[in-house]
Design a protein around this motif. Structure first.
Motif, PDB file in Angstrom:
ATOM      1  N   HIS A 545       0.755  -1.008   0.159  1.00  0.00           N
ATOM      2  CA  HIS A 545      -0.187   0.525  -0.763  1.00  0.00           C
ATOM      3  C   HIS A 545       0.771   1.234  -0.088  1.00  0.00           C
ATOM      4  O   HIS A 545       2.174   0.985   0.452  1.00  0.00           O
ATOM      5  N   PRO A 546       0.223   2.242  -0.598  1.00  0.00           N
ATOM      6  CA  PRO A 546       0.964   3.369  -0.481  1.00  0.00           C
ATOM      7  C   PRO A 546       1.088   4.335   0.977  1.00  0.00           C
ATOM      8  O   PRO A 546       0.231   3.768   1.660  1.00  0.00           O
ATOM      9  N   GLU A 547       1.816   4.737   1.839  1.00  0.00           N
ATOM     10  CA  GLU A 547       2.320   5.048   2.806  1.00  0.00           C
ATOM     11  C   GLU A 547       2.175   6.370   2.896  1.00  0.00           C
ATOM     12  O   GLU A 547       2.579   6.916   2.065  1.00  0.00           O
ATOM     13  N   TYR A 548       1.688   7.126   4.021  1.00  0.00           N
ATOM     14  CA  TYR A 548       1.651   8.448   4.917  1.00  0.00           C
ATOM     15  C   TYR A 548       2.526   9.104   4.070  1.00  0.00           C
ATOM     16  O   TYR A 548       3.983   8.899   4.804  1.00  0.00           O
ATOM     17  N   LYS A 549       3.521  10.520   3.679  1.00  0.00           N
ATOM     18  CA  LYS A 549       3.780  10.794   3.808  1.00  0.00           C
ATOM     19  C   LYS A 549       4.208  12.418   4.238  1.00  0.00           C
ATOM     20  O   LYS A 549       3.183  13.199   4.142  1.00  0.00           O
ATOM     21  N   VAL A 550       5.549  13.171   4.243  1.00  0.00           N
ATOM     22  CA  VAL A 550       5.189  14.493   4.500  1.00  0.00           C
ATOM     23  C   VAL A 550       6.365  15.209   4.494  1.00  0.00           C
ATOM     24  O   VAL A 550       7.599  14.570   4.893  1.00  0.00           O
ATOM     25  N   VAL A 551       6.467  15.954   3.796  1.00  0.00           N
ATOM     26  CA  VAL A 551       7.399  16.251   2.204  1.00  0.00           C
ATOM     27  C   VAL A 551       7.064  17.726   2.621  1.00  0.00           C
ATOM     28  O   VAL A 551       6.173  18.758   3.096  1.00  0.00           O
ATOM     29  N   GLN A 552       8.426  18.606   2.741  1.00  0.00           N
ATOM     30  CA  GLN A 552       8.657  19.313   2.527  1.00  0.00           C
ATOM     31  C   GLN A 552       8.557  20.479   1.426  1.00  0.00           C
ATOM     32  O   GLN A 552       8.760  19.874   0.184  1.00  0.00           O
ATOM     33  N   ARG A 553       8.001  21.893   1.271  1.00  0.00           N
ATOM     34  CA  ARG A 553       7.332  22.288  -0.179  1.00  0.00           C
ATOM     35  C   ARG A 553       9.299  22.695  -0.915  1.00  0.00           C
ATOM     36  O   ARG A 553      10.061  23.045  -0.919  1.00  0.00           O
ATOM     37  N   GLY A 554       8.590  22.048  -2.380  1.00  0.00           N
ATOM     38  CA  GLY A 554       9.824  21.796  -3.357  1.00  0.00           C
ATOM     39  C   GLY A 554      10.557  20.541  -3.357  1.00  0.00           C
ATOM     40  O   GLY A 554      11.295  20.299  -3.916  1.00  0.00           O
ATOM     41  N   ALA A 621      -6.418   1.653  -2.795  1.00  0.00           N
ATOM     42  CA  ALA A 621      -5.472   2.315  -1.768  1.00  0.00           C
ATOM     43  C   ALA A 621      -5.027   3.556  -1.576  1.00  0.00           C
ATOM     44  O   ALA A 621      -4.738   4.111  -2.597  1.00  0.00           O
ATOM     45  N   SER A 622      -5.129   4.180  -0.181  1.00  0.00           N
ATOM     46  CA  SER A 622      -4.938   5.481  -0.599  1.00  0.00           C
ATOM     47  C   SER A 622      -4.432   5.613   0.586  1.00  0.00           C
ATOM     48  O   SER A 622      -3.085   5.244   1.716  1.00  0.00           O
ATOM     49  N   ALA A 623      -3.070   6.859   0.009  1.00  0.00           N
ATOM     50  CA  ALA A 623      -2.071   7.735   1.615  1.00  0.00           C
ATOM     51  C   ALA A 623      -2.397   8.962   1.194  1.00  0.00           C
ATOM     52  O   ALA A 623      -2.393   9.438   0.176  1.00  0.00           O
ATOM     53  N   VAL A 624      -2.346   9.683   2.262  1.00  0.00           N
ATOM     54  CA  VAL A 624      -2.344  11.224   2.419  1.00  0.00           C
ATOM     55  C   VAL A 624      -0.822  11.924   2.092  1.00  0.00           C
ATOM     56  O   VAL A 624       0.364  11.833   2.371  1.00  0.00           O
ATOM     57  N   LEU A 625      -0.503  12.747   1.499  1.00  0.00           N
ATOM     58  CA  LEU A 625       0.403  13.386   1.226  1.00  0.00           C
ATOM     59  C   LEU A 625       0.651  15.247   2.101  1.00  0.00           C
ATOM     60  O   LEU A 625      -0.904  15.288   1.476  1.00  0.00           O
ATOM     61  N   ARG A 626       1.011  14.939   3.531  1.00  0.00           N
ATOM     62  CA  ARG A 626       0.871  16.429   3.752  1.00  0.00           C
ATOM     63  C   ARG A 626       2.085  16.988   3.377  1.00  0.00           C
ATOM     64  O   ARG A 626       3.703  16.607   3.270  1.00  0.00           O
ATOM     65  N   VAL A 627       1.573  18.767   2.191  1.00  0.00           N
ATOM     66  CA  VAL A 627       2.954  19.317   2.530  1.00  0.00           C
ATOM     67  C   VAL A 627       3.108  20.148   2.962  1.00  0.00           C
ATOM     68  O   VAL A 627       2.853  20.937   3.717  1.00  0.00           O
ATOM     69  N   VAL A 628       4.426  20.001   4.083  1.00  0.00           N
ATOM     70  CA  VAL A 628       4.888  21.265   4.678  1.00  0.00           C
ATOM     71  C   VAL A 628       6.043  22.253   4.622  1.00  0.00           C
ATOM     72  O   VAL A 628       6.908  21.805   3.699  1.00  0.00           O
ATOM     73  N   ASP A 629       5.788  23.236   5.173  1.00  0.00           N
ATOM     74  CA  ASP A 629       6.894  23.976   4.661  1.00  0.00           C
ATOM     75  C   ASP A 629       7.390  24.748   6.194  1.00  0.00           C
ATOM     76  O   ASP A 629       6.608  25.754   7.461  1.00  0.00           O
ATOM     77  N   ARG A 630       7.846  26.367   6.217  1.00  0.00           N
ATOM     78  CA  ARG A 630       8.103  26.780   6.960  1.00  0.00           C
ATOM     79  C   ARG A 630       6.628  27.847   7.218  1.00  0.00           C
ATOM     80  O   ARG A 630       6.068  28.173   6.441  1.00  0.00           O
ATOM     81  N   PRO A 631       6.351  28.835   8.369  1.00  0.00           N
ATOM     82  CA  PRO A 631       5.036  29.241   8.875  1.00  0.00           C
ATOM     83  C   PRO A 631       5.239  30.223   7.113  1.00  0.00           C
ATOM     84  O   PRO A 631       6.626  31.412   7.076  1.00  0.00           O
ATOM     85  N   ASN A 632       3.899  30.792   7.356  1.00  0.00           N
ATOM     86  CA  ASN A 632       3.739  32.339   6.243  1.00  0.00           C
ATOM     87  C   ASN A 632       4.192  33.269   7.578  1.00  0.00           C
ATOM     88  O   ASN A 632       3.627  33.078   8.013  1.00  0.00           O
TER      89      ASN A 632
END
Length: 1195
Positions: A545-554, A621-632
């Motif tokens: 299954h694809p897995e939950y990912k947290v990746v920084q912008r860019g 099957a689903s997985a969530v991609l959370r795009v994180v970065d420094r705050p605005n």
């Protein structure tokens, strides 16, 4: 072969009876084939309430089926509608649908009315619903002149919309003249009637373009009301305006701007009533005014709100309940509340109901002589009235039928005949609407027929239900049986489910469910059968299954989705983003089982689903991609509560970009003193959006805020407005105050000046004060500016002073400063240390003592004492030689010190001086001392020259550092045999004045190792070693040159073929044999071996191992690696040994010359077990080598 994907069909359980299934007469399960005679059935019709667009042609639908095909007729407003007389009206061929052409001529209003369609054939007549035709309307607002509304800040306001009545009712919304929707909130919102409500107005509500729009969706038109102008005044503006030219009555309302408890704007009063129809959406509304803005809460008396059907809109001012039923009737209470109080309103809700079906009549197919029933049951509020029609005529007015009997909502049929065929209509109506249903009675005599296509092939996934169709028809209704295989038995209900439409259901299909199935249908008129074929396939599965990912912008991300499926099926893999297609973007790529997204942006934050499907099944099957970065960065910085020493800063956080904000960093700029430089002020938790900031006087502040999350820091916010604090006296004094003289007659006072930020006001200066510490003088002060140093001249030398520096500005002085102690300038000490004397500890170390000088004579800070010492002559050579002076400094008030690293047997002089911050004082009287003798260094070299058959000549030079008077040289040597074992040691004392020696009576063709060192009265010095070989006359081989290579020095002379050597070896063998016999006899008698006797005896002190500094021998080892070895020795090419090469070691043999021989004639020695580096000195025996060991030295 034909493949078919099986849909899921609803099943019902039946009692466990034999397979012969007597189906009940629920005729909805049976479709009469169109090739058989049957009454008409309405298949399509227009809605009951049909609102048409007056700009388009009117189409009123009416479609029906039957055999023979039915004919159609229409009524309008209850009378026959003759379509042939109206050229604008025509009926579509083979249809009852009317088309009224009004686009060229005619008006839609001319065709308003109630229409009903009748479809008729020889078996009966079916009728449609009453279709009410009405054209849509979108009227304009009436012209009106609107005056500007002037209102006080904080009052409530209602802007009326009052749209024109339209058909259907319009959708209302408020915008400005730029067609931008007006923002709404808890304070400002639109009611269900379209009016715009303000709980309290603010100055920003002032505008001239409040416009109410009505959108009529049916005609796709929007109508606009005249703009409304609103002007909001504050109390100060009001006072000025009233004084000028207005009276209080000209304002909207009369109340001033004060806080007040809530009051309902709609609905009015404390109670109201609302009716709603079943299945509609119940919407209840409460809008209140008040200051602060009230909040709304909803409850239901004597019950709870339905969780799954309840929602709130319009900032919780509207309560919505979907699909209401009679159970939702009751009292609903809304409560408007603010800090000053609350108000309540109760709405009594009654849910009415238009008629709805409980049991609708269904088509009835009977064979002649059978009985049947038509049932028509409906409910509503109020209870609907049931009436029957036959072929469109009230049943009371229809011809009598002896097979028919009416019993309220039921018609009973008995012993029907073909003439009993007809269409019956059931009408259920109350004041809120009606229901109309057609159901025919068709009397037929037909043998069974199977309607399903023959030999269908089904494919089903393992563990899924399998539905095998066998649709059939017959009259009387046939019975059905299912078989598996050509010779299979009747299938039973304990494993299978049999549906009344003939379908066989296998609830959980397994591998063994595959095969051919046969359905057989029978009635009294005949029989029919059909085969179907079932294949079972493996399910499609996602094994990775694809897995939950947290990746920084860019960044980059990859999702993996591995699929396993039945090999006979073709699987496709599709990726979705939020259940939609992937963007058509080059950043997205699919590589086999992977979805790769490059250069991730905020828009990529989503749920990604891999969908694997075959022709039979689909899995995902689903997985969530959370795009994180420094705050605005934060924004809308605002300064409030402006006080002299504090201010409140508030801000709005920027987007946290999926990583919670943990902290806010507040920075400030002092544009008055340090423009462009930002300083850290404070940190606050990420949950706060306000901060109380402490301020300093006389600073022009501006602030900015930085948000922090786990990814990093945001960019700084925009800068806040400036805030200048008032001046005040300084709160701090300069730091790092010191008073140190630079000359003997001055005092230099220095300090760290205050920064502009700490000045607290204009005109920053410093008051510098000083006086002698031990005197009664008054303070002397001077005020200076823009400096950090002041020099006081004319001071006595090195006198303690009290010093203080105080800050002041135009407002006043800082607090009293701290007093520090300083000193005026130093001068060189005046007195030398006295009573200096030296104690010689050993040949390289001396201890010096002195008495300290008086403190006053130091004339400065005591740094320590400094000893100058130098060597003036060599005692052994009795001549003077100048040596550079050496210096040792002893910090602090020391009275003695050690002088290390002296040379032995030397003449030294020294003096001592006191040292302060200025420099050295005078030297003490020179002191003379001598160091005693020490052990000498190794001789400069040792050469072995002129080797002969029985002699060697040794030459050497004295040590470079005798460290005393040489008393003698010691030479030790011993032979080395062919196995590199050492023979007995010979010790020779040599007078100190000799530099050469000839050793005679040596064994020929024998290698010797020499050890050589010098001695003084203090002891023996370091040794050097050398090896050499005597020559052999028979070999005809010249001895190796003195400077030959080490390897050449070890060459052996082959004497194994010499006669004398053979005779000698025979004697040795005889001797060994005798020794073995003696040893054997003594062992049998309990005696000991000679070696054992030597071990038990006291060791000869001459050959005991000694330590390196004793000059004794250790293990014999190679000169290069100092490891014990029997591989031969190595000698430098020039036969000389330098001092650094003279640390060879030997293995001392514990039994000396009394060693034993083994069976092959080789020497057996016992190692002493200790490693030493120099031969024993002075106490060794000087006995000559024994013949045995001399023989053993041959090679």
């Amino acid at each position: 072969m034909r493949l078919k994907i099986m849909p899921l069909k609803k099943s019902f359980s039946v009692h466990r009876v034999p397979l012969i299934l007597f189906l009940c007469q629920v005729m909805s399960a049976l479709e009469v084939p169109l090739d058989l005679v049957q009454p008409p059935t309405i298949t399509r019709q227009s809605p009951k309430d049909y609102i048409i667009d007056p700009r388009e042609n009117i189409e009123i639908q009416c479609e029906a089926k039957g055999k023979p095909p039915p004919s159609f007729s229409w009524t309008r407003n209850g009378t026959h509608f003759d379509i042939d007389k109206d050229p604008l009206v025509k009926m579509l061929p083979n249809s009852g649908t009317l088309v009224i052409s009004i686009t060229i001529e005619g008006k839609a209003e001319s065709y308003e009315g109630v229409y009903q369609c009748t479809a008729r054939n020889e078996r009966g007549a079916a009728i449609s619903n009453n279709i009410v035709i009405r054209p849509s309307r979108s009227p304009l607002w009436t012209k009106e002149k609107l005056e500007q509304i002037t209102i006080l800040k904080g009052q409530s306001l209602v802007l009326p919309c009052r749209p024109p009545l339209g058909l259907p009712p319009p959708i209302i919304f408020w915008m400005d003249n730029s067609f931008q929707r007006l923002p709404q909130s808890e304070r400002v919102s639109q009611g269900l009637n379209g009016d715009l409500y303000f709980s309290n107005v603010l100055p920003e509500d002032t505008r001239e373009d409040y416009v109410c729009y009505a959108r009529f969706n049916h005609t796709q038109t929007i109508q606009q009301k005249q703009p409304i102008s609103v002007k909001v005044h504050s109390m100060d503006e009001l006072n000025d305006t009233i004084t000028a030219n207005l009276s209080d009555s000209e304002f909207y309302g009369a109340k001033s701007y004060i806080e007040r408890p809530p009051k309902l704007l709609t609905p009015e009063g404390r109670t109201s009533h609302k009716e709603e129809l079943r299945e509609n959406v119940l919407s209840l509304e409460c809008i209140a005014e008040g200051l602060p803005t009230p909040s709304i809460n909803w409850t239901k008396e004597d019950g709870e709100l339905p969780i799954n059907r309840t929602s709130y809109t319009n900032f919780r001012k509207t309560l919505n309940i979907n699909h209401v039923s009679e159970a939702d009737s009751g009292k609903y209470k809304c409560t408007a509340r603010n800090p000053l109080g609350f108000v309540e309103h109760t709405i009594s809700v009654t849910v009415k109901a238009a008629p709805y079906w409980i049991t609708a009549p269904k088509n009835l197919v009977l064979s002649p002589g059978e009985d049947g029933t038509l049932i028509c049951r409906a409910n509503g509020n109020p209870k609907p009235k049931i009436s029957w029609l036959t072929n469109g005529v009230p049943i009371e007015m229809a011809p009598d039928d002896p097979s028919r009997k009416i019993d309220g909502d039921t018609i009973l049929f008995s012993d029907v005949q073909e003439s009993s065929s007809a269409v019956y209509q059931c009408n259920a109506s109350n004041e809120y609407g009606y229901l109309l249903a057609n159901a025919f009675v068709n009397v037929l005599a037909e043998p069974p027929r199977i309607l399903t296509e023959a030999n269908l092939h089904y494919q089903v996934i393992t563990d899924r239900p399998a539905m095998l169709d066998c649709a059939f028809f017959g009259s009387p209704i046939p019975t059905i049986k299912w078989f598996k295989g050509t010779k299979g038995s009747v299938l039973q209900e304990n494993t299978y489910i049999f549906h009344d439409n003939g379908t066989l259901e296998i609830p959980v299909a397994q591998k063994d469910s595959a095969g051919t199935y046969t359905c057989v249908v029978r009635n009294k008129l005949g029989m029919a059968k059909n085969d179907v074929h079932l294949e079972i396939k493996e399910p499609t599965r996602i094994i990775k299954h694809p897995e939950y990912k947290v990746v920084q912008r860019g960044g980059k991300v990859s999702f993996e989705c591995k699929v396993k499926h039945d090999p006979t099926l073709i699987a496709t893999l599709t990726w979705l983003k939020d259940n939609g297609e992937l963007p058509n973007d080059g950043r997205f790529s699919i590589d086999n089982d992977h979805l790769v997204i490059m250069n991730i942006s905020d828009e990529d934050d989503a749920t990604y689903t891999c969908v694997a499907n075959t022709s039979l099944d689909i899995v995902s099957a689903s997985a969530v991609l959370r795009v994180v970065d420094r705050p605005n960065p934060p924004f809308d910085l605002e300064l409030t509560s402006l006080l002299e020493r504090s201010v409140q800063l508030s801000w709005i956080p920027g987007d946290e970009n999926n990583s919670p904000i943990t902290d806010f960093i507040i920075e400030y700029e002092d544009s008055l003193h340090e423009p462009g430089i930002w300083h850290h002020h404070s940190d606050v938790p990420g949950t706060q959006t306000t901060a109380e900031l402490k301020l300093s006087p006389y600073v022009k502040y501006s602030f900015r805020v930085i948000a922090v999350n786990s990814i990093g820091r945001s960019l700084p916010s925009e800068v806040s407005e400036y805030y200048m604090t008032k001046a005040a006296e300084p709160e701090e004094n300069p730091t790092a105050v010191e008073g140190i003289g630079s000359e003997p007659d001055n005092l230099v006072i220095t300090w760290q000046p205050l920064k502009g930020f700490d000045s607290n006001g204009p005109g920053l200066q410093y008051k510098v004060s000083w006086r002698q510490k031990d005197g009664d003088d008054e303070w002397t002060s001077v005020v200076v500016a823009n400096v950090s140093k002041y020099i006081v001249s004319g001071t006595p030398t090195f006198v303690p002073y009290l010093v203080k520096v105080q800050a002041l500005n135009d407002v006043g002085f800082a607090p009293e400063p701290v007093i520090i102690i300083g000193h005026s300038g130093e001068d060189l000490p005046m007195v030398a240390p006295s009573n200096v004397h030296v104690n010689v500890v050993n040949s390289t170390l001396a201890e010096v003592h002195w008495e300290p000088v008086p403190p006053k004579s130091i004339r400065g800070h005591l740094k320590g004492y400094r000893i100058y010492y130098w060597k003036v002559k060599n005692s052994s050579k009795r001549n003077k030689r100048h040596v550079e002076k050496k210096i040792l400094t002893f910090n602090g008030n020391k009275t003695h010190g050690m002088l290390p690293g002296l040379e032995p047997f030397s003449h030294y002089m020294l003096n001592v001086r006191v040292v302060n911050g200025k420099g050295e004082g005078p030297a003490s009287v020179d002191q003379v001392f001598n160091t005693p003798e020490g052990v000498p260094s190794a001789p400069l070299f040792l050469k072995i020259v002129n080797p002969t058959l029985d002699s060697l000549t040794l030459e050497w030079d004295p040590p470079s550092h005798p460290n005393g008077i040489l008393t003698a040289y010691t030479l030790k040597f011993q032979p080395i045999n062919s196995t590199h074992e050492l023979g007995p040691l010979v010790d020779i004392k040599i007078p100190a004045n000799m530099t050469s020696l000839i050793l005679r009576n040596l064994s020929y063709s024998t290698r010797y190792k020499f050890y050589f060192y010098a001695q003084t009265s203090a002891g023996s010095g370091s040794q050097i070693t050398e090896e050499a070989v005597t020559t052999v006359d028979e070999a005809g081989v010249h001895p190796p040159a003195v400077g030959a290579d080490k390897a050449m020095a070890s060459r052996q002379v082959d004497i194994a073929t010499q006669g004398w050597f053979i005779g000698l070896m025979c004697a040795v063998a005889l001797l060994i044999l005798i020794l073995l016999i003696v040893c054997f006899i003594r062992r049998n008698k309990g005696g000991k071996y000679p070696v054992k006797e030597k071990e038990d005896a006291h060791a000869d002190p001459e050959i005991q191992p000694m330590k390196e500094d004793d000059g004794t021998f250790g293990e014999y080892s190679d000169a290069e690696d100092h490891k014990p070895s029997k591989k031969g020795s190595r000698t430098p090419s020039d036969r000389t040994v330098k001092k650094e090469d003279s640390d060879d070691s030997l293995v001392d043999y514990g039994e000396g010359v009394n060693g034993q021989f083994n069976e092959d004639g080789s020497f057996i020695g016992q190692y002493s077990g200790k490693k030493e580096k120099e031969p024993a000195e002075g106490n060794e025996s000087s006995e000559a080598p024994s013949p045995v060991n001399a023989m053993n030295s041959f090679v």
